[in-house]
Structure formats: structure tokens, C-alpha cells
Design a protein around this motif. Structure first.
Motif, PDB file in Angstrom:
ATOM      1  N   PHE A 295       0.840  -1.189   0.000  1.00 47.97           N
ATOM      2  CA  PHE A 295       0.000   0.000   0.000  1.00 47.97           C
ATOM      3  C   PHE A 295       0.880   1.246   0.000  1.00 47.97           C
ATOM      4  O   PHE A 295       1.961   1.271   0.584  1.00 47.97           O
ATOM      5  CB  PHE A 295      -0.917   0.027   1.217  1.00 47.97           C
ATOM      6  CG  PHE A 295      -1.853  -1.149   1.306  1.00 47.97           C
ATOM      7  CD1 PHE A 295      -2.466  -1.645   0.175  1.00 47.97           C
ATOM      8  CD2 PHE A 295      -2.113  -1.745   2.525  1.00 47.97           C
ATOM      9  CE1 PHE A 295      -3.330  -2.728   0.250  1.00 47.97           C
ATOM     10  CE2 PHE A 295      -2.972  -2.830   2.615  1.00 47.97           C
ATOM     11  CZ  PHE A 295      -3.586  -3.325   1.475  1.00 47.97           C
ATOM     12  N   HIS A 296       0.371   2.304  -0.637  1.00 48.38           N
ATOM     13  CA  HIS A 296       1.091   3.571  -0.732  1.00 48.38           C
ATOM     14  C   HIS A 296       0.757   4.417   0.488  1.00 48.38           C
ATOM     15  O   HIS A 296      -0.384   4.804   0.690  1.00 48.38           O
ATOM     16  CB  HIS A 296       0.695   4.279  -2.025  1.00 48.38           C
ATOM     17  CG  HIS A 296       1.592   5.394  -2.416  1.00 48.38           C
ATOM     18  ND1 HIS A 296       2.080   5.534  -3.694  1.00 48.38           N
ATOM     19  CD2 HIS A 296       2.105   6.429  -1.701  1.00 48.38           C
ATOM     20  CE1 HIS A 296       2.849   6.607  -3.756  1.00 48.38           C
ATOM     21  NE2 HIS A 296       2.874   7.168  -2.561  1.00 48.38           N
ATOM     22  N   ASP A 297       1.756   4.720   1.321  1.00 44.63           N
ATOM     23  CA  ASP A 297       1.549   5.533   2.519  1.00 44.63           C
ATOM     24  C   ASP A 297       1.300   6.994   2.158  1.00 44.63           C
ATOM     25  O   ASP A 297       1.847   7.501   1.169  1.00 44.63           O
ATOM     26  CB  ASP A 297       2.776   5.461   3.427  1.00 44.63           C
ATOM     27  CG  ASP A 297       2.701   4.327   4.439  1.00 44.63           C
ATOM     28  OD1 ASP A 297       1.641   3.681   4.527  1.00 44.63           O
ATOM     29  OD2 ASP A 297       3.695   4.104   5.144  1.00 44.63           O
ATOM     30  N   PRO A 298       0.521   7.703   2.992  1.00 37.09           N
ATOM     31  CA  PRO A 298       0.327   9.141   2.769  1.00 37.09           C
ATOM     32  C   PRO A 298       1.604   9.923   3.057  1.00 37.09           C
ATOM     33  O   PRO A 298       2.470   9.467   3.816  1.00 37.09           O
ATOM     34  CB  PRO A 298      -0.776   9.500   3.767  1.00 37.09           C
ATOM     35  CG  PRO A 298      -0.646   8.483   4.857  1.00 37.09           C
ATOM     36  CD  PRO A 298      -0.226   7.218   4.167  1.00 37.09           C
ATOM     37  N   LEU A 299       1.719  11.110   2.473  1.00 29.25           N
ATOM     38  CA  LEU A 299       2.871  11.969   2.773  1.00 29.25           C
ATOM     39  C   LEU A 299       2.616  12.806   4.020  1.00 29.25           C
ATOM     40  O   LEU A 299       3.552  13.316   4.645  1.00 29.25           O
ATOM     41  CB  LEU A 299       3.221  12.852   1.575  1.00 29.25           C
ATOM     42  CG  LEU A 299       2.282  13.983   1.156  1.00 29.25           C
ATOM     43  CD1 LEU A 299       2.643  15.284   1.879  1.00 29.25           C
ATOM     44  CD2 LEU A 299       2.352  14.204  -0.340  1.00 29.25           C
ATOM     45  N   ALA A 300       1.345  12.963   4.405  1.00 25.06           N
ATOM     46  CA  ALA A 300       0.997  13.659   5.642  1.00 25.06           C
ATOM     47  C   ALA A 300      -0.341  13.110   6.133  1.00 25.06           C
ATOM     48  O   ALA A 300      -1.157  12.623   5.343  1.00 25.06           O
ATOM     49  CB  ALA A 300       0.908  15.168   5.429  1.00 25.06           C
ATOM     50  N   GLN A 301      -0.555  13.192   7.446  1.00 26.32           N
ATOM     51  CA  GLN A 301      -1.801  12.699   8.021  1.00 26.32           C
ATOM     52  C   GLN A 301      -2.184  13.553   9.223  1.00 26.32           C
ATOM     53  O   GLN A 301      -1.350  14.224   9.829  1.00 26.32           O
ATOM     54  CB  GLN A 301      -1.667  11.232   8.434  1.00 26.32           C
ATOM     55  CG  GLN A 301      -0.673  10.988   9.559  1.00 26.32           C
ATOM     56  CD  GLN A 301      -0.501   9.513   9.878  1.00 26.32           C
ATOM     57  OE1 GLN A 301      -0.630   8.655   9.005  1.00 26.32           O
ATOM     58  NE2 GLN A 301      -0.209   9.208  11.133  1.00 26.32           N
TER      59      GLN A 301
END
Length: 391
Positions: A295-301
């Protein structure tokens, strides 16, 4: 709440450059984005993300509210600046499109979009102008019908009387799943002149991982609604998948795509979008949850009470993300497809829920509030459009 607010006051190579972001949940809901040339795309490709040829913005920025452009808007959702002046605004609940004079604030209704069935989070949502608007005068709209979410286009004729300026809608794409929640709705033409749409999984989480479904996806298509050249899946408009509810699309100066997305109970996300990638929902929410599953992780959360993001825009080296439940505007400075510094919040609590943010000229943004949609604390002048100066 009101007192508090007042007090606080097309080719695959090109497609690979279009990286975007997204995942989050609208506060109060049940838990569960100009045509570029091939030469400019080639030039952008020659500089890898975050290379020395790209300037990194300062860690800290600023926001100044220059003026209130318009007031008294009802359930505004999408905004499209017109060439030569004027702003088109869609009303989710009234299914109308209105032209706002950005100098005087005067509002002129173009007309009601037929076939819209407002309910829950659905209704008349995002709007966008054709890349050939100067010649074809086409306005695109994403809306919820009685049976699905769909994208249509209509000719805007300024010579007709107010209320009768929209032609009959021509359906571009139908069959996007609808629900009381998670209808997505943001549409935008990218630098490649293709039409992008952020969709939701309509509360059926299984749709996000189903590559045959249009729900929980970012879609990429020609202006006629056909699969765009270079899409990652054969004969499909699906561009990326594993999304929960995408409502923000923005491109940086290197033509990379970013998307904002509602999470469920834990993390809202800003994602850099890579064609064909899986963004994890419902198996993953937030960073480091993929467990090696690709899965592609977010760059910010963000926590959902800090954001619940809707619209997104790029300006001055940063993505600017409007927060609904969070009631603030987030600045995310970029270095390539990574955050260059911690996100910074502005306007917290000053204008209530923030729905849409759109680039204006240079360091300016248009910002649309969302307090008359049934979930905000509406004040006398709500809803409004603001002009911002940002760094």
C-alpha cells in the motif's frame, strides 16, 4: 461556536509524473482539482522529484485574508474561475450554478442542473471548465442522481436570461456508486488536459479494492469520458484505488498530482498519487499500516478532528488543504513528493468549515466556506468566498 469563531478570527511517461494524495472523514458523518505541452512534460520528467532544480519552500508560511469576495451562498461546494473574470459556484443542495463577480460580489444564477438528487452528502458537487472553454464554453459537473454519481457537461451561454444560461446536460460518465455518505465529487482537468475525478466508496468499503468498481478511486478520462491514454489498467478510467473518499485534487509545478482524502476514525490523509497504486483503504488507514502489503503511505496525516479535508490547491511551493470538521486551512510545504516540514494550520475556527480552495493568480487563493450544508453553525453572512494571500 459563533462567539468563539469571532473571537479567534497523454502518455504513460506523463502519467507517471501526476502524483497525488488522499484519505479522511467529514466530521459528523457516520463512521464506518490548464493544458500542458509534451515539451513541458518531458522537461519536468528530466528532473527527479525533490532534485536540486526544485526550490523547497520555507518551513513556515503565512496567510492573509485580503477580503471577503461574496456572502450569502447556500451550500456551496465547487468553484471554477472563469477566464477573463468571474467565479462559478455550485450549490450542493439547491443544484444550481451561480456566477459571482469577484470585484463586486454580485451573484447571478446560471440555472439549475437537471437530474440532481440531493441527499446526505450527495447533490451537485464539483465543477470544472473544459480545457477548450474559450471555444466550446463547456462546464463540467459531478453530481448525485437518483441512481448513481455521474459527470455531465453543459454549455454556458451568457446571452440567455439569468436562470436559463445552462444548456442540456450531456452525460460524460455514469455509474459511480452513490450513497448517503462518501460520494467524492471533486473534478479537475490536469496539465495533460485529461479529466480527473475523486470518488468515494459510498459506505461500501469493499468497493475501494475492487478494480472493476468506480467507487473509492481517482479516475482519469478524456473530456468525452473515455479511458485516458496511458492509464494503468487496460480500457479503464481507474487511475488509482484503495481510497475512502477523495475530495481534493491539486497539481504542483512539476505536474505531480496530490489528493486529500477522508479517513474514518483515526487518520485523514494527503497522498502523492502514482498511477496504478493502491492507497490501502479499508485495509490501511494512515502511515505504516500497510504491513508490507504494497500500500502507498500518505505523505501527511491528521486526526479527523483536525482536518476532515475537502478541497486542495497548490501555490507557493505548498499544498493548501481545506478542513471541514477541523475548521482550518492546512499548509503542507513540499520537497518533491514528500512534506518538506510539518504541516501548518491557519484560520482555525475563524470562518467555520472550509470546503473548497482554488488557485487564483500567483500567491492568491480562493477559499469557500461550508456552514450552510446542515453540519455547520451558519452565521448571517454565510456561506462566503474569501480571497487569500499566502506564502
Amino acid at each position: 461556536m459563533i462567539v468563539q469563531r469571532r473571537a479567534v478570527s497523454a502518455v504513460l511517461a506523463a502519467a507517471a509524473l501526476l502524483l497525488t494524495a488522499g484519505c479522511s472523514s467529514d466530521g459528523g458523518e457516520p463512521s464506518g482539482a490548464d493544458g500542458g505541452t509534451s515539451a513541458s512534460r518531458t522537461a519536468a520528467q528530466s528532473s527527479p522529484p525533490g532534485s536540486a532544480t526544485e526550490e523547497t519552500p520555507p518551513a513556515k508560511g503565512s496567510v492573509e485574508v485580503v477580503r471577503t469576495v461574496a456572502t450569502g451562498l447556500k451550500s456551496p461546494w465547487g468553484l471554477a474561475p472563469l477566464p477573463g473574470g468571474g467565479l462559478l459556484v455550485s450549490s450542493r443542495n439547491e443544484a444550481t450554478i451561480t456566477r459571482v463577480d469577484e470585484e463586486t460580489g454580485e451573484k447571478t444564477e446560471l440555472g439549475e442542473v437537471p437530474g440532481v438528487s440531493p441527499s446526505g452528502e450527495g447533490g451537485l458537487l464539483g465543477i470544472a471548465l473544459s480545457p477548450d472553454y474559450a471555444s466550446d464554453r463547456m462546464v463540467y459537473a459531478y453530481f448525485t442522481s437518483a441512481s448513481d454519481n455521474r459527470i455531465v457537461r453543459m454549455r454556458y451561454d451568457e446571452k440567455e436570461p439569468p436562470g436559463e444560461r445552462l444548456g442540456e446536460p450531456d452525460t460524460v460518465l455514469r455509474g459511480i456508486p452513490k450513497g448517503e455518505i462518501h460520494n467524492g465529487g471533486r473534478i479537475a482537468f490536469g496539465p495533460d488536459r485529461m479529466l480527473y475525478a475523486g470518488t468515494g466508496e459510498s459506505g461500501d468499503t469493499g468497493l475501494s479494492q475492487d478494480e472493476e468498481s468506480l467507487g473509492g478511486k481517482i479516475l482519469r478520462m478524456t473530456p468525452d469520458g473515455e479511458p485516458a491514454p496511458g492509464n494503468p489498467f487496460p480500457d479503464s478510467v481507474v487511475y488509482s484505488y484503495g481510497h475512502r473518499n477523495v475530495q481534493g485534487l491539486a497539481w504542483d509545478d512539476e505536474q505531480r498530482l496530490f489528493a486529500s482524502e477522508f479517513g474514518q476514525q483515526t487518520w485523514d490523509e494527503l497522498n502523492a498519487i502514482k498511477p496504478g497504486d493502491n492507497y490501502g483503504w479499508p485495509e490501511a488507514e494512515g502511515k505504516g499500516k500497510g504491513g508490507g502489503s504494497g500500500f502507498h503511505d500518505p505523505l501527511a496525516q491528521w486526526s479527523t478532528d483536525e482536518a476532515s479535508p475537502s478541497g486542495a490547491a497548490f501555490a507557493e511551493g505548498s499544498v493548501w488543504m481545506a478542513g471541514l470538521r477541523g475548521e482550518r486551512l492546512w499548509r503542507i510545504p513540499l520537497k518533491g513528493t514528500e512534506a518538506a516540514a510539518d504541516p501548518q494550520a491557519f484560520l482555525q475556527g475563524e470562518y467555520g468549515r472550509l470546503r473548497t480552495v482554488v488557485p487564483a493568480d500567483g500567491d492568491r487563493l480562493w477559499l469557500v466556506t461550508s456552514n450552510t450544508d446542515g453540519r455547520g453553525d451558519a452565521e448571517e453572512d454565510d456561506d462566503r468566498i474569501l480571497e487569500l494571500r499566502v506564502t
